[in-house]
Design an enzyme around this catalytic site. Structure first.
Site, PDB file in Angstrom:
ATOM      1  N   ARG A   1       0.843  -1.201   0.000  1.00  0.00           N
ATOM      2  CA  ARG A   1       0.000   0.000   0.000  1.00  0.00           C
ATOM      3  C   ARG A   1       0.878   1.252   0.000  1.00  0.00           C
ATOM      4  O   ARG A   1       0.652   2.170  -0.784  1.00  0.00           O
ATOM      5  CB  ARG A   1      -0.918  -0.022   1.218  1.00  0.00           C
ATOM      6  CG  ARG A   1      -2.246  -0.731   1.012  1.00  0.00           C
ATOM      7  CD  ARG A   1      -2.113  -2.152   0.456  1.00  0.00           C
ATOM      8  NE  ARG A   1      -3.393  -2.835   0.384  1.00  0.00           N
ATOM      9  CZ  ARG A   1      -3.898  -3.583   1.361  1.00  0.00           C
ATOM     10  NH1 ARG A   1      -3.222  -3.748   2.503  1.00  0.00           N
ATOM     11  NH2 ARG A   1      -5.056  -4.175   1.205  1.00  0.00           N
TER      12      ARG A   1
ATOM     13  N   ASP B   1      -0.352  -6.230  -3.950  1.00  0.00           N
ATOM     14  CA  ASP B   1      -1.749  -5.905  -3.664  1.00  0.00           C
ATOM     15  C   ASP B   1      -2.299  -5.086  -4.819  1.00  0.00           C
ATOM     16  O   ASP B   1      -1.599  -4.842  -5.814  1.00  0.00           O
ATOM     17  CB  ASP B   1      -1.886  -5.160  -2.328  1.00  0.00           C
ATOM     18  CG  ASP B   1      -3.164  -5.556  -1.598  1.00  0.00           C
ATOM     19  OD1 ASP B   1      -4.250  -5.334  -2.160  1.00  0.00           O
ATOM     20  OD2 ASP B   1      -3.075  -6.095  -0.489  1.00  0.00           O
TER      21      ASP B   1
ATOM     22  N   HIS C   1      -6.960  -9.191  -4.406  1.00  0.00           N
ATOM     23  CA  HIS C   1      -5.904  -8.195  -4.177  1.00  0.00           C
ATOM     24  C   HIS C   1      -4.918  -8.196  -5.352  1.00  0.00           C
ATOM     25  O   HIS C   1      -3.704  -8.206  -5.155  1.00  0.00           O
ATOM     26  CB  HIS C   1      -5.176  -8.480  -2.859  1.00  0.00           C
ATOM     27  CG  HIS C   1      -6.026  -8.251  -1.639  1.00  0.00           C
ATOM     28  ND1 HIS C   1      -6.271  -6.990  -1.127  1.00  0.00           N
ATOM     29  CD2 HIS C   1      -6.690  -9.117  -0.840  1.00  0.00           C
ATOM     30  CE1 HIS C   1      -7.055  -7.099  -0.055  1.00  0.00           C
ATOM     31  NE2 HIS C   1      -7.330  -8.377   0.133  1.00  0.00           N
TER      32      HIS C   1
ATOM     33  N   ASP D   1      -7.376 -14.152   0.826  1.00  0.00           N
ATOM     34  CA  ASP D   1      -8.466 -13.497   1.555  1.00  0.00           C
ATOM     35  C   ASP D   1      -9.195 -12.507   0.662  1.00  0.00           C
ATOM     36  O   ASP D   1      -8.714 -12.126  -0.408  1.00  0.00           O
ATOM     37  CB  ASP D   1      -7.913 -12.771   2.791  1.00  0.00           C
ATOM     38  CG  ASP D   1      -6.986 -11.633   2.402  1.00  0.00           C
ATOM     39  OD1 ASP D   1      -6.175 -11.818   1.471  1.00  0.00           O
ATOM     40  OD2 ASP D   1      -7.055 -10.551   3.023  1.00  0.00           O
ATOM     41  N   GLU D   2     -10.336 -12.064   1.117  1.00  0.00           N
ATOM     42  CA  GLU D   2     -11.077 -10.932   0.556  1.00  0.00           C
ATOM     43  C   GLU D   2     -11.132 -10.973  -0.980  1.00  0.00           C
ATOM     44  O   GLU D   2     -10.662 -10.067  -1.667  1.00  0.00           O
ATOM     45  CB  GLU D   2     -10.461  -9.617   1.035  1.00  0.00           C
ATOM     46  CG  GLU D   2     -10.570  -9.425   2.547  1.00  0.00           C
ATOM     47  CD  GLU D   2      -9.951  -8.140   3.041  1.00  0.00           C
ATOM     48  OE1 GLU D   2     -10.394  -7.619   4.080  1.00  0.00           O
ATOM     49  OE2 GLU D   2      -8.995  -7.642   2.384  1.00  0.00           O
TER      50      GLU D   2
ATOM     51  N   TRP E   1      -6.739 -14.224  11.150  1.00  0.00           N
ATOM     52  CA  TRP E   1      -6.866 -12.772  11.300  1.00  0.00           C
ATOM     53  C   TRP E   1      -8.269 -12.319  11.686  1.00  0.00           C
ATOM     54  O   TRP E   1      -8.439 -11.277  12.304  1.00  0.00           O
ATOM     55  CB  TRP E   1      -6.427 -12.064  10.014  1.00  0.00           C
ATOM     56  CG  TRP E   1      -7.389 -12.117   8.871  1.00  0.00           C
ATOM     57  CD1 TRP E   1      -7.531 -13.114   7.959  1.00  0.00           C
ATOM     58  CD2 TRP E   1      -8.350 -11.118   8.502  1.00  0.00           C
ATOM     59  NE1 TRP E   1      -8.507 -12.812   7.044  1.00  0.00           N
ATOM     60  CE2 TRP E   1      -9.029 -11.580   7.356  1.00  0.00           C
ATOM     61  CE3 TRP E   1      -8.695  -9.867   9.033  1.00  0.00           C
ATOM     62  CZ2 TRP E   1     -10.038 -10.848   6.724  1.00  0.00           C
ATOM     63  CZ3 TRP E   1      -9.705  -9.134   8.413  1.00  0.00           C
ATOM     64  CH2 TRP E   1     -10.360  -9.621   7.278  1.00  0.00           C
TER      65      TRP E   1
ATOM     66  N   TYR F   1      -3.722  -5.885  15.355  1.00  0.00           N
ATOM     67  CA  TYR F   1      -3.561  -5.060  14.168  1.00  0.00           C
ATOM     68  C   TYR F   1      -3.049  -3.698  14.636  1.00  0.00           C
ATOM     69  O   TYR F   1      -3.790  -2.913  15.239  1.00  0.00           O
ATOM     70  CB  TYR F   1      -4.893  -4.923  13.429  1.00  0.00           C
ATOM     71  CG  TYR F   1      -5.105  -5.968  12.357  1.00  0.00           C
ATOM     72  CD1 TYR F   1      -4.647  -7.284  12.524  1.00  0.00           C
ATOM     73  CD2 TYR F   1      -5.759  -5.664  11.170  1.00  0.00           C
ATOM     74  CE1 TYR F   1      -4.831  -8.245  11.553  1.00  0.00           C
ATOM     75  CE2 TYR F   1      -5.961  -6.619  10.187  1.00  0.00           C
ATOM     76  CZ  TYR F   1      -5.499  -7.913  10.380  1.00  0.00           C
ATOM     77  OH  TYR F   1      -5.688  -8.851   9.408  1.00  0.00           O
TER      78      TYR F   1
ATOM     79  N   ASP G   1      -2.286  -1.120  12.945  1.00  0.00           N
ATOM     80  CA  ASP G   1      -2.832   0.073  12.293  1.00  0.00           C
ATOM     81  C   ASP G   1      -4.048   0.591  13.044  1.00  0.00           C
ATOM     82  O   ASP G   1      -4.494   1.712  12.803  1.00  0.00           O
ATOM     83  CB  ASP G   1      -3.178  -0.204  10.828  1.00  0.00           C
ATOM     84  CG  ASP G   1      -3.893  -1.519  10.622  1.00  0.00           C
ATOM     85  OD1 ASP G   1      -3.392  -2.547  11.123  1.00  0.00           O
ATOM     86  OD2 ASP G   1      -4.948  -1.549   9.958  1.00  0.00           O
TER      87      ASP G   1
ATOM     88  N   TRP H   1      -0.853  -2.740   8.527  1.00  0.00           N
ATOM     89  CA  TRP H   1      -1.303  -2.419   7.172  1.00  0.00           C
ATOM     90  C   TRP H   1      -1.152  -0.917   6.952  1.00  0.00           C
ATOM     91  O   TRP H   1      -1.531  -0.116   7.794  1.00  0.00           O
ATOM     92  CB  TRP H   1      -2.756  -2.856   6.987  1.00  0.00           C
ATOM     93  CG  TRP H   1      -2.944  -4.326   7.261  1.00  0.00           C
ATOM     94  CD1 TRP H   1      -3.435  -4.898   8.395  1.00  0.00           C
ATOM     95  CD2 TRP H   1      -2.600  -5.402   6.391  1.00  0.00           C
ATOM     96  NE1 TRP H   1      -3.430  -6.266   8.283  1.00  0.00           N
ATOM     97  CE2 TRP H   1      -2.920  -6.610   7.065  1.00  0.00           C
ATOM     98  CE3 TRP H   1      -2.051  -5.469   5.112  1.00  0.00           C
ATOM     99  CZ2 TRP H   1      -2.712  -7.863   6.493  1.00  0.00           C
ATOM    100  CZ3 TRP H   1      -1.852  -6.723   4.534  1.00  0.00           C
ATOM    101  CH2 TRP H   1      -2.183  -7.902   5.230  1.00  0.00           C
ATOM    102  N   THR H   2      -0.629  -0.525   5.792  1.00  0.00           N
ATOM    103  CA  THR H   2      -0.111   0.836   5.653  1.00  0.00           C
ATOM    104  C   THR H   2      -0.947   1.759   4.783  1.00  0.00           C
ATOM    105  O   THR H   2      -0.431   2.749   4.258  1.00  0.00           O
ATOM    106  CB  THR H   2       1.336   0.792   5.111  1.00  0.00           C
ATOM    107  OG1 THR H   2       1.333   0.172   3.815  1.00  0.00           O
ATOM    108  CG2 THR H   2       2.246   0.034   6.046  1.00  0.00           C
ATOM    109  N   GLU H   3      -2.241   1.490   4.637  1.00  0.00           N
ATOM    110  CA  GLU H   3      -3.053   2.405   3.831  1.00  0.00           C
ATOM    111  C   GLU H   3      -2.919   3.850   4.306  1.00  0.00           C
ATOM    112  O   GLU H   3      -2.849   4.774   3.491  1.00  0.00           O
ATOM    113  CB  GLU H   3      -4.532   1.990   3.877  1.00  0.00           C
ATOM    114  CG  GLU H   3      -4.852   0.733   3.091  1.00  0.00           C
ATOM    115  CD  GLU H   3      -4.838  -0.507   3.967  1.00  0.00           C
ATOM    116  OE1 GLU H   3      -4.124  -0.517   4.994  1.00  0.00           O
ATOM    117  OE2 GLU H   3      -5.534  -1.482   3.614  1.00  0.00           O
TER     118      GLU H   3
END
Length: 551
Positions: free
Chosen positions: A155, A184, A255, A324-325, A391, A416, A418, A466-468
């Site tokens: 990210r 991602d 992703h 995932d996702e 997670w 987490y 973040d 997570w670095t968003e």
């Protein structure tokens, strides 16, 4: 002999006793050194850090003389404490570090550095500094074999020097796994020579949203970067010298927009104009996923072939595939995907996702590697050697462990990093639930619901960052520290049940640890809250109220 609280050791050792009365071993201007077989990497590291901080050359001791600093691998220590265990002794004849294996020697040397004080973390000697150690003994070994941190470099890219710095920070806290999230929707960060557009196109996005996806703010400066294959080799070798394993993550089948932007044929071309896609500039869960074709499998096999060469099995036995996702909207609309479901005889679109994972599960196993993925991968069944990163709370980890799969616990509600650290309005870009330092200290990796047999499958735990909303190293530092110190104690030390943990003692020891972080240049969150330059006024986050669900 009593534990001297002035030593501020973090993580807390299993047994530590120091002499009453403050007796200490004082080092002269040029201490000598003896390093036995199996300690070569630790000797190089110790000469480097103490050479910088104290100006010592640490020359070899003369024949027949007892060195001021002695390193050795010892079978007795290995039998009693395991390969990562160590025994450190300080007395009138100097300091000895015996490890059950090379890793144990290194962790003992990290304790030695802590005992020398905060100035041992500096890069040049301070005038007038005197160096000594308290007489005493430390016997120590970790609770878990997997003590990790996920660093999301997809990210927001972290340049190579920043990754090397984080390896040093992990090692300073006796953490031994760096999980690198390399791909991602927002960026592809690893050079793949067979597919140069993955970095030529996929490593760069035109802009980035500033804050959570509800924020109206944008940073219009293009963002990107990637690690060359030699960068990766350097990162892996640097980590191995510090007893840290690097676990690469290459996401499938979701992703994946950065990869599809680089090679549009990877996407669902019968329902989306994939040639028009760029690297995603926003956050959240993206609808653009990989097409369920044999050609896509061959493409990613080529990718993983190069990844395996860069991450040798002896230092990186696990390969993370995400899993995932993965939204199913495009597969539901795609005639090709629907035909694929019929051909494979799988259970709808969920079966397609499981098919992807099972394929690479077997492919990696044939090459002597172990697949690990997020807990969604359980939904399609796994091979015996696959492991699960739990997670979405504890539930996935419990199910995996009871089914006989190894598990790494990283529940978002607890670890987490973040997630925000306080309720206050000055907390920068507040995300998720409040997870204060004490909350992380009370995290328990092994759920009480597990049977003893299943509990043995808990390899350990990792904290995820997570670095968003972390656009640079200072923001990562702020979110990670000091909470990573609490996490390190949870996964290293044998602590009581969460409610019985002595947080006041940990907090007192942190008063001696903050100066170490200061010397290392870590821009951590102070106990009193963010400093003016750490705030991000007006940048929207996504705070959640109340207590996180215990699932």
């Amino acid at each position: 002999m009593d534990l001297d609280p002035g030593n501020h050791l973090i993580p807390a050792p299993r047994d530590a006793a120091f002499a009453d009365g403050g007796a200490r071993y004082g080092f002269g201007p040029e201490p000598d050194f003896a390093a036995g077989p199996g300690t070569e990497a630790t000797a190089r590291w110790l000469r480097g850090v103490l050479g910088a901080a104290a100006g010592w050359g640490l020359p070899p001791a003369d024949p027949g003389e007892r060195a001021d600093v002695r390193l050795g691998v010892d079978e007795r220590v290995g039998r009693e404490l395991g390969p990562e265990g160590y025994e450190l002794t300080v007395g009138p004849d100097g300091v000895g570090v015996l490890g059950g294996g090379p890793a144990g020697v290194f962790w003992g040397a990290q304790t030695l550095r802590q005992l020398l004080g905060p100035h041992a973390y500096r890069r040049a000697p301070l005038p007038g500094a005197a160096w000594s150690l308290p007489y005493g003994t430390v016997r120590d070994a970790p609770r878990f074999g997997w003590r990790g941190l996920l660093l999301d470099v997809a990210r927001h890219f972290m340049p190579k020097d920043g990754v090397l710095r984080y390896i040093d920070l992990l090692a300073a806290h006796k953490l031994n796994v760096l999980h690198l999230h390399l791909t991602d929707d927002q960026g592809w960060r690893i050079e793949i020579k067979r597919y140069p557009r993955l970095t030529g196109v996929g490593a760069w996005r035109e802009r980035s949203r500033r804050g959570h996806r509800a924020s109206p703010l944008w940073n219009e400066t293009p963002h990107g970067g990637y690690y060359t294959q030699d960068d990766i080799r350097e990162i892996v070798a640097y980590a191995a010298e510090r007893q840290v394993r690097v676990v690469p993550e290459i996401d499938v089948p979701g992703h994946a927009q950065a990869a599809i932007a680089a090679y549009p044929e990877l996407g669902n071309t019968d329902v989306v104009d994939t040639a028009a896609l760029g690297v995603w500039d926003d956050w959240g869960i993206n609808e653009n996923v990989l097409a369920p074709t044999e050609a896509v499998l061959r493409f990613y096999e080529d990718v993983f072939e190069e990844v395996l060469e860069l991450f040798p099995a002896e230092v990186s036995p696990f390969v993370h595939v995400g899993g995932d996702e993965c939204p199913k909207t495009q597969w539901k609309a795609s005639p090709l995907a629907q035909e694929r479901i019929r051909e494979l005889g799988v259970d709808g679109e969920d079966g397609l996702q499981a098919w992807f994972i099972r394929h690479f599960d077997g492919w990696l196993a044939e090459r002597g590697r172990r697949l690990i993925g997020w807990d969604e991968i359980l939904e399609g069944g796994l091979a015996d050697g696959a492991a699960v990163s739990s997670w979405r709370g504890y539930a996935g980890g419990i199910a995996a462990a009871e089914a006989g799969h190894d598990v790494v616990m990283c529940p978002e509600q607890q670890v987490y990093l973040d997630y925000r650290q306080a309720e206050g309005p000055d907390e920068p870009v507040p995300i998720g639930y409040v997870r204060a330092l004490e909350d992380v200290y009370r995290f328990e990796p092994v759920p009480a619901a597990l049977s003893p047999e299943a509990a043995a499958h808990v390899l350990g735990a990792q904290a995820n960052v997570w670095t968003e909303v972390m656009e640079n190293q200072d923001r990562v530092d702020y979110q990670v520290f000091p909470r990573l110190a609490a996490f390190a104690e949870v996964v290293w030390s044998r602590l009581p049940e969460p409610a019985a943990r002595d947080y006041a003692d940990f907090e007192a020891r942190m008063t001696g640890h903050y100066p170490r972080l200061d010397a290392l240049g870590v821009d951590y969150r102070p106990p009193g809250g963010p400093l003016p330059w750490q705030r991000r006024p007006g940048v929207l986050g996504r705070p959640k109220d109340g207590l996180p669900p215990q699932v």
